[in-house]
Design a protein around this motif. Structure first.
Motif, PDB file in Angstrom:
ATOM      1  N   ARG A 262       0.836  -1.200   0.000  1.00 38.79           N
ATOM      2  CA  ARG A 262       0.000   0.000   0.000  1.00 38.79           C
ATOM      3  C   ARG A 262       0.871   1.251   0.000  1.00 38.79           C
ATOM      4  NH1 ARG A 262      -3.012   3.451   3.761  1.00 38.79           N
ATOM      5  NH2 ARG A 262      -1.655   2.736   5.440  1.00 38.79           N
ATOM      6  N   GLU A 263       1.947   1.234   0.817  1.00 40.03           N
ATOM      7  CA  GLU A 263       2.850   2.389   0.863  1.00 40.03           C
ATOM      8  C   GLU A 263       3.561   2.569  -0.475  1.00 40.03           C
ATOM      9  OE1 GLU A 263       6.863   3.760   3.243  1.00 40.03           O
ATOM     10  OE2 GLU A 263       5.297   2.657   4.335  1.00 40.03           O
ATOM     11  N   ASP A 264       3.973   1.476  -1.087  1.00 41.96           N
ATOM     12  CA  ASP A 264       4.614   1.568  -2.397  1.00 41.96           C
ATOM     13  C   ASP A 264       3.670   2.198  -3.417  1.00 41.96           C
ATOM     14  OD1 ASP A 264       6.914   0.425  -1.419  1.00 41.96           O
ATOM     15  OD2 ASP A 264       6.461  -1.600  -2.161  1.00 41.96           O
ATOM     16  N   ALA A 265       2.386   1.839  -3.343  1.00 38.84           N
ATOM     17  CA  ALA A 265       1.407   2.397  -4.279  1.00 38.84           C
ATOM     18  C   ALA A 265       1.239   3.894  -4.059  1.00 38.84           C
ATOM     19  CB  ALA A 265       0.072   1.680  -4.123  1.00 38.84           C
ATOM     20  N   LEU A 266       1.239   4.314  -2.786  1.00 33.54           N
ATOM     21  CA  LEU A 266       1.133   5.748  -2.486  1.00 33.54           C
ATOM     22  C   LEU A 266       2.337   6.509  -3.027  1.00 33.54           C
ATOM     23  CD1 LEU A 266      -0.190   5.516   1.187  1.00 33.54           C
ATOM     24  CD2 LEU A 266      -1.407   6.563  -0.732  1.00 33.54           C
ATOM     25  N   ARG A 267       3.527   5.973  -2.801  1.00 40.68           N
ATOM     26  CA  ARG A 267       4.730   6.635  -3.295  1.00 40.68           C
ATOM     27  C   ARG A 267       4.747   6.672  -4.819  1.00 40.68           C
ATOM     28  NH1 ARG A 267       8.207   7.527   0.878  1.00 40.68           N
ATOM     29  NH2 ARG A 267       8.074   6.152   2.712  1.00 40.68           N
ATOM     30  N   ASP A 268       4.264   5.603  -5.448  1.00 39.33           N
ATOM     31  CA  ASP A 268       4.241   5.544  -6.911  1.00 39.33           C
ATOM     32  C   ASP A 268       3.334   6.625  -7.500  1.00 39.33           C
ATOM     33  OD1 ASP A 268       5.100   4.120  -9.334  1.00 39.33           O
ATOM     34  OD2 ASP A 268       2.967   3.604  -9.535  1.00 39.33           O
ATOM     35  N   ARG A 269       2.327   7.030  -6.739  1.00 39.02           N
ATOM     36  CA  ARG A 269       1.430   8.109  -7.182  1.00 39.02           C
ATOM     37  C   ARG A 269       1.972   9.497  -6.827  1.00 39.02           C
ATOM     38  NH1 ARG A 269      -3.942   6.662  -8.267  1.00 39.02           N
ATOM     39  NH2 ARG A 269      -3.974   4.521  -9.055  1.00 39.02           N
ATOM     40  N   GLY A 270       3.172   9.533  -6.268  1.00 37.32           N
ATOM     41  CA  GLY A 270       3.777  10.820  -5.970  1.00 37.32           C
ATOM     42  C   GLY A 270       3.504  11.345  -4.575  1.00 37.32           C
ATOM     43  N   PHE A 271       2.964  10.497  -3.695  1.00 39.48           N
ATOM     44  CA  PHE A 271       2.717  10.931  -2.319  1.00 39.48           C
ATOM     45  C   PHE A 271       3.949  10.650  -1.451  1.00 39.48           C
ATOM     46  CE2 PHE A 271      -1.666   9.688  -3.712  1.00 39.48           C
ATOM     47  CZ  PHE A 271      -2.203  10.961  -3.712  1.00 39.48           C
ATOM     48  N   GLU A 272       4.221  11.554  -0.538  1.00 42.63           N
ATOM     49  CA  GLU A 272       5.222  11.314   0.485  1.00 42.63           C
ATOM     50  C   GLU A 272       4.560  10.527   1.628  1.00 42.63           C
ATOM     51  OE1 GLU A 272       8.431  12.158   0.377  1.00 42.63           O
ATOM     52  OE2 GLU A 272       8.166  12.993  -1.640  1.00 42.63           O
ATOM     53  N   VAL A 273       5.284   9.589   2.211  1.00 42.81           N
ATOM     54  CA  VAL A 273       4.760   8.774   3.313  1.00 42.81           C
ATOM     55  C   VAL A 273       5.735   8.843   4.482  1.00 42.81           C
ATOM     56  CG1 VAL A 273       3.983   6.502   4.070  1.00 42.81           C
ATOM     57  CG2 VAL A 273       3.605   7.217   1.696  1.00 42.81           C
TER      58      VAL A 273
END
Length: 300
Positions: A262-273
């Protein structure tokens, strides 16, 4: 027939069932009964969980305190199943609706206070202050962060409304620390799903960071904290969190792996986590530094 009951066993009940004091001593030696307080035992060992042990202590104390006694304060929060953080549970807290008779012992703190009929509930056969009155009392008694944890939880679970909390505070308008209690209620948010998230909200505010959106839906998933302007996600990682998400047959490692995807998907969309854990809530500086770096990257 086995005279022992699951959970709490009172000596008076056991004697009425024909158990002798000699048999009680033998049951204790065998570990089948563990003392909770004089004249009260739990079947088997005491629970590891502090709140579960305190709940047994409440059940053991009530028969000794007489008619008209109502459980209150932190003890009432435990009876209602609300989480507590850094709150002492060394004594059972209860009250009687009278002007005198307050007393304190090693096991019980008995107050004298007036209660409206709608401020008393019955939970598992025990008279206890209502959720709204309990939270109002705790907000007057405890420091801000400690009082916020059960307030957030009660709102999240739908056990109380803001209107009910406001009414409980209004009734106690002349009580000490009512202004502090109003600040707790004003900041409380039912979107916080755990004590760790409640404490994180306090840490974020104290650090002067922008106010995040709680439980924001992003690419089909919910995030604990969301700063849209900075395209940044904040996640509190508590061990209990992963256990809460387990499905039948699923292992904690499966949930951790799903969280990574899930975190990888967020980062792939350009979100910082940015993630943090319990220990980092004590000194939030390192988390603040990580968030500020994430904010700077997210605004580009």
């Amino acid at each position: 027939m086995d005279p022992l009951r699951t959970g709490l066993n009172l000596r008076s009940q056991l004697l009425a069932d024909g158990v002798t004091d000699a048999e009680l001593r033998a049951l204790r030696r065998r570990g089948l009964l563990t003392p909770v307080r004089p004249g009260a035992y739990v079947h088997g060992p005491e629970p590891d969980d502090e709140a579960a042990r305190h709940l047994l202590a409440v059940g053991a104390a009530l028969p000794c305190l007489g008619a008209g006694t109502v459980v209150r304060h932190a003890s009432a929060a435990v009876v209602h199943g609300l989480p507590l953080w850094r709150v002492r549970l060394d004594r059972v807290r209860a009250t009687r609706d009278r002007t005198s008779g307050a007393r304190r012992s090693a096991l019980v703190h008995l107050h004298s206070a007036a209660l409206h009929p709608d401020e008393v509930s019955i939970v598992d056969g025990m008279p206890v202050t209502s959720v709204a009155r309990t939270l109002a009392d705790l907000a007057r008694l405890l420091p801000f962060e400690e009082a916020l944890v059960p307030a957030d939880a009660a709102l999240h679970r739908g056990l109380v409304t803001r209107e009910e909390l406001a009414e409980a505070l209004a009734r106690g308008g002349r009580r000490p620390n009512n202004a502090a209690a109003r600040r707790v209620v004003a900041f409380a948010d039912g979107a916080a799903e755990s004590p760790g998230e409640s404490r994180s909200r306090v840490a974020i505010r104290r650090a002067g960071l922008p106010v995040p959106v709680l439980q924001h839906a992003a690419i089909g998933t919910r995030t604990d904290f969301w700063w849209e302007e900075f395209r940044t996600v904040g996640e509190f990682d508590g061990k209990v969190k992963y256990g809460r998400y387990l499905r039948p047959g699923q292992l904690p490692g499966d949930v951790v792996f799903a969280e990574k995807r899930r975190e990888d998907a967020l980062r792939d969309r350009g979100f910082e986590v940015v993630r943090w854990v319990w220990d980092e809530l004590e000194t939030f500086d390192r988390v603040v530094a990580r968030l500020l770096r994430a904010f700077a990257r997210g605004r580009r």
